[in-house]
Design a protein around this motif. Structure first.
Motif, PDB file in Angstrom:
ATOM      1  N   VAL A 149       4.613   9.692  -2.735  1.00 53.84           N
ATOM      2  CA  VAL A 149       4.568   8.331  -2.577  1.00 53.84           C
ATOM      3  C   VAL A 149       5.252   8.551  -1.043  1.00 53.84           C
ATOM      4  O   VAL A 149       5.953   8.279  -0.634  1.00 53.84           O
ATOM      5  CB  VAL A 149       4.982   7.573  -3.587  1.00 53.84           C
ATOM      6  CG1 VAL A 149       4.539   6.230  -3.195  1.00 53.84           C
ATOM      7  CG2 VAL A 149       4.366   7.862  -4.861  1.00 53.84           C
ATOM      8  N   HIS A 150       4.039   7.900  -0.252  1.00 56.01           N
ATOM      9  CA  HIS A 150       4.586   7.658   1.248  1.00 56.01           C
ATOM     10  C   HIS A 150       4.227   6.705   1.704  1.00 56.01           C
ATOM     11  O   HIS A 150       3.052   6.149   1.301  1.00 56.01           O
ATOM     12  CB  HIS A 150       3.673   9.318   2.093  1.00 56.01           C
ATOM     13  CG  HIS A 150       4.764  10.624   1.475  1.00 56.01           C
ATOM     14  ND1 HIS A 150       5.267  10.633   2.055  1.00 56.01           N
ATOM     15  CD2 HIS A 150       4.051  11.681   1.040  1.00 56.01           C
ATOM     16  CE1 HIS A 150       5.790  12.100   1.772  1.00 56.01           C
ATOM     17  NE2 HIS A 150       4.379  12.335   0.674  1.00 56.01           N
ATOM     18  N   PRO A 151       4.436   5.662   2.594  1.00 53.41           N
ATOM     19  CA  PRO A 151       3.623   4.518   3.049  1.00 53.41           C
ATOM     20  C   PRO A 151       2.352   5.127   3.862  1.00 53.41           C
ATOM     21  O   PRO A 151       3.114   6.596   4.557  1.00 53.41           O
ATOM     22  CB  PRO A 151       4.978   3.902   4.354  1.00 53.41           C
ATOM     23  CG  PRO A 151       5.614   5.672   4.746  1.00 53.41           C
ATOM     24  CD  PRO A 151       6.099   6.455   3.138  1.00 53.41           C
ATOM     25  N   TYR A 179       4.324  -0.683   4.336  1.00 54.77           N
ATOM     26  CA  TYR A 179       3.449  -0.894   3.930  1.00 54.77           C
ATOM     27  C   TYR A 179       3.010  -1.553   3.110  1.00 54.77           C
ATOM     28  O   TYR A 179       1.879  -1.331   2.156  1.00 54.77           O
ATOM     29  CB  TYR A 179       4.823  -0.704   2.399  1.00 54.77           C
ATOM     30  CG  TYR A 179       5.266   0.489   1.949  1.00 54.77           C
ATOM     31  CD1 TYR A 179       5.408   1.516   1.568  1.00 54.77           C
ATOM     32  CD2 TYR A 179       6.381   1.271   2.622  1.00 54.77           C
ATOM     33  CE1 TYR A 179       5.959   3.070   0.711  1.00 54.77           C
ATOM     34  CE2 TYR A 179       7.259   2.030   2.608  1.00 54.77           C
ATOM     35  CZ  TYR A 179       7.517   2.949   1.665  1.00 54.77           C
ATOM     36  OH  TYR A 179       8.081   4.403   1.594  1.00 54.77           O
ATOM     37  N   HIS A 206       8.994   1.747   7.597  1.00 54.47           N
ATOM     38  CA  HIS A 206       7.806   2.485   7.301  1.00 54.47           C
ATOM     39  C   HIS A 206       6.862   1.133   6.498  1.00 54.47           C
ATOM     40  O   HIS A 206       7.991   0.531   6.569  1.00 54.47           O
ATOM     41  CB  HIS A 206       8.762   3.326   5.061  1.00 54.47           C
ATOM     42  CG  HIS A 206       9.076   4.524   6.243  1.00 54.47           C
ATOM     43  ND1 HIS A 206       9.434   5.774   5.752  1.00 54.47           N
ATOM     44  CD2 HIS A 206       9.972   4.398   7.116  1.00 54.47           C
ATOM     45  CE1 HIS A 206       9.110   6.523   6.533  1.00 54.47           C
ATOM     46  NE2 HIS A 206      10.575   5.541   6.718  1.00 54.47           N
ATOM     47  N   CYS A 259       0.788  -0.955  -0.253  1.00 53.83           N
ATOM     48  CA  CYS A 259      -0.124   0.090  -0.164  1.00 53.83           C
ATOM     49  C   CYS A 259       1.028   1.106   0.132  1.00 53.83           C
ATOM     50  O   CYS A 259       1.982   0.897   0.732  1.00 53.83           O
ATOM     51  CB  CYS A 259      -1.252  -0.246   0.638  1.00 53.83           C
ATOM     52  SG  CYS A 259      -2.011  -1.453   1.312  1.00 53.83           S
ATOM     53  N   PHE A 260       0.624   2.586  -0.673  1.00 48.37           N
ATOM     54  CA  PHE A 260       0.920   3.553  -1.078  1.00 48.37           C
ATOM     55  C   PHE A 260       0.351   4.621  -0.494  1.00 48.37           C
ATOM     56  O   PHE A 260      -1.020   4.498  -0.799  1.00 48.37           O
ATOM     57  CB  PHE A 260       1.600   4.414  -2.078  1.00 48.37           C
ATOM     58  CG  PHE A 260       3.051   2.401  -2.333  1.00 48.37           C
ATOM     59  CD1 PHE A 260       3.806   2.500  -2.686  1.00 48.37           C
ATOM     60  CD2 PHE A 260       2.241   1.763  -3.183  1.00 48.37           C
ATOM     61  CE1 PHE A 260       4.883   2.081  -2.617  1.00 48.37           C
ATOM     62  CE2 PHE A 260       3.135   0.813  -3.858  1.00 48.37           C
ATOM     63  CZ  PHE A 260       4.539   0.567  -3.346  1.00 48.37           C
ATOM     64  N   ARG A 261       0.464   5.879   0.168  1.00 47.82           N
ATOM     65  CA  ARG A 261      -0.700   6.722   0.302  1.00 47.82           C
ATOM     66  C   ARG A 261       0.161   8.001  -0.616  1.00 47.82           C
ATOM     67  O   ARG A 261       1.558   7.939  -0.810  1.00 47.82           O
ATOM     68  CB  ARG A 261      -0.373   7.785   1.370  1.00 47.82           C
ATOM     69  CG  ARG A 261      -1.130   8.351   1.302  1.00 47.82           C
ATOM     70  CD  ARG A 261      -1.317   9.579   3.681  1.00 47.82           C
ATOM     71  NE  ARG A 261       0.448   9.974   3.686  1.00 47.82           N
ATOM     72  CZ  ARG A 261       0.186  11.133   3.705  1.00 47.82           C
ATOM     73  NH1 ARG A 261       0.006  11.650   2.305  1.00 47.82           N
ATOM     74  NH2 ARG A 261       1.747  10.985   3.469  1.00 47.82           N
ATOM     75  N   ILE A 262      -1.060   8.109  -1.442  1.00 44.24           N
ATOM     76  CA  ILE A 262      -0.010   8.671  -2.761  1.00 44.24           C
ATOM     77  C   ILE A 262      -0.766  10.763  -2.897  1.00 44.24           C
ATOM     78  O   ILE A 262      -2.371  10.306  -2.075  1.00 44.24           O
ATOM     79  CB  ILE A 262      -0.732   8.919  -3.932  1.00 44.24           C
ATOM     80  CG1 ILE A 262      -0.490   7.046  -3.983  1.00 44.24           C
ATOM     81  CG2 ILE A 262      -0.640   9.519  -5.110  1.00 44.24           C
ATOM     82  CD1 ILE A 262       1.255   6.745  -4.351  1.00 44.24           C
TER      83      ILE A 262
END
Length: 158
Positions: free
Chosen positions: A47-49, A90, A88, A18-21
């Protein structure tokens, strides 16, 4: 920001990444030339965890994370986090509660899990009791407490 969930297949079974956009639109820039005016808009995608866990203890901390319930949840992953380090995560899509089972060298076991995220409630069991090696009474000798924050970028930090 949005969470993007990517199912993955591997030899050991299936998992989720999973990514947080986050998209940021920057101010428009007007460029003019002879007989020509152009307006440019800059869009920045980051793009972040979905979740970042920090160890603020002066010793390394091992965590096992589960999603969907401490006892029966889906295993997200395990990590040893150095003192002052971070993990982090993900594997968490943040649609379900996330709990961690901690362990620290010198402590034989933990009593319970710490709930570190829930999408529907702010009531979490945020602390865990650790039992010191060689303690016969079973009384808790150390309590870990989770703190939560959200950065200016929307990162969830525990």
């Amino acid at each position: 920001s949005s969470i993007v969930k990517c199912p993955m297949q591997s030899e050991g079974g299936s998992s989720v990444l999973c990514f947080r956009i986050r998209l940021d639109v920057k101010a428009a820039v007007l460029q003019s030339g002879p007989g020509d005016n152009k307006e440019h808009v800059r869009v920045v995608m980051s793009v972040h965890p979905p979740l970042r866990i920090e160890n603020r203890l002066p010793v390394p901390l091992r965590l096992r994370a589960v999603e969907g319930g401490a006892a029966t949840g889906r295993h997200i992953g395990e990590e040893e986090i150095a003192d002052g380090g971070s993990w982090h995560v993900y594997g968490a899509d943040l649609s379900q509660p996330v709990s961690v089972f901690p362990s620290i060298s010198g402590f034989s076991r933990a009593r319970g899990a710490a709930g570190i995220f829930s999408p529907v409630t702010s009531k979490l069991s945020e602390s865990v009791e650790l039992i010191e090696d060689g303690t016969s009474s079973g009384a808790p000798t150390f309590v870990l407490q989770a703190e939560h924050s959200v950065t200016g970028w929307g990162d969830r930090v525990t």
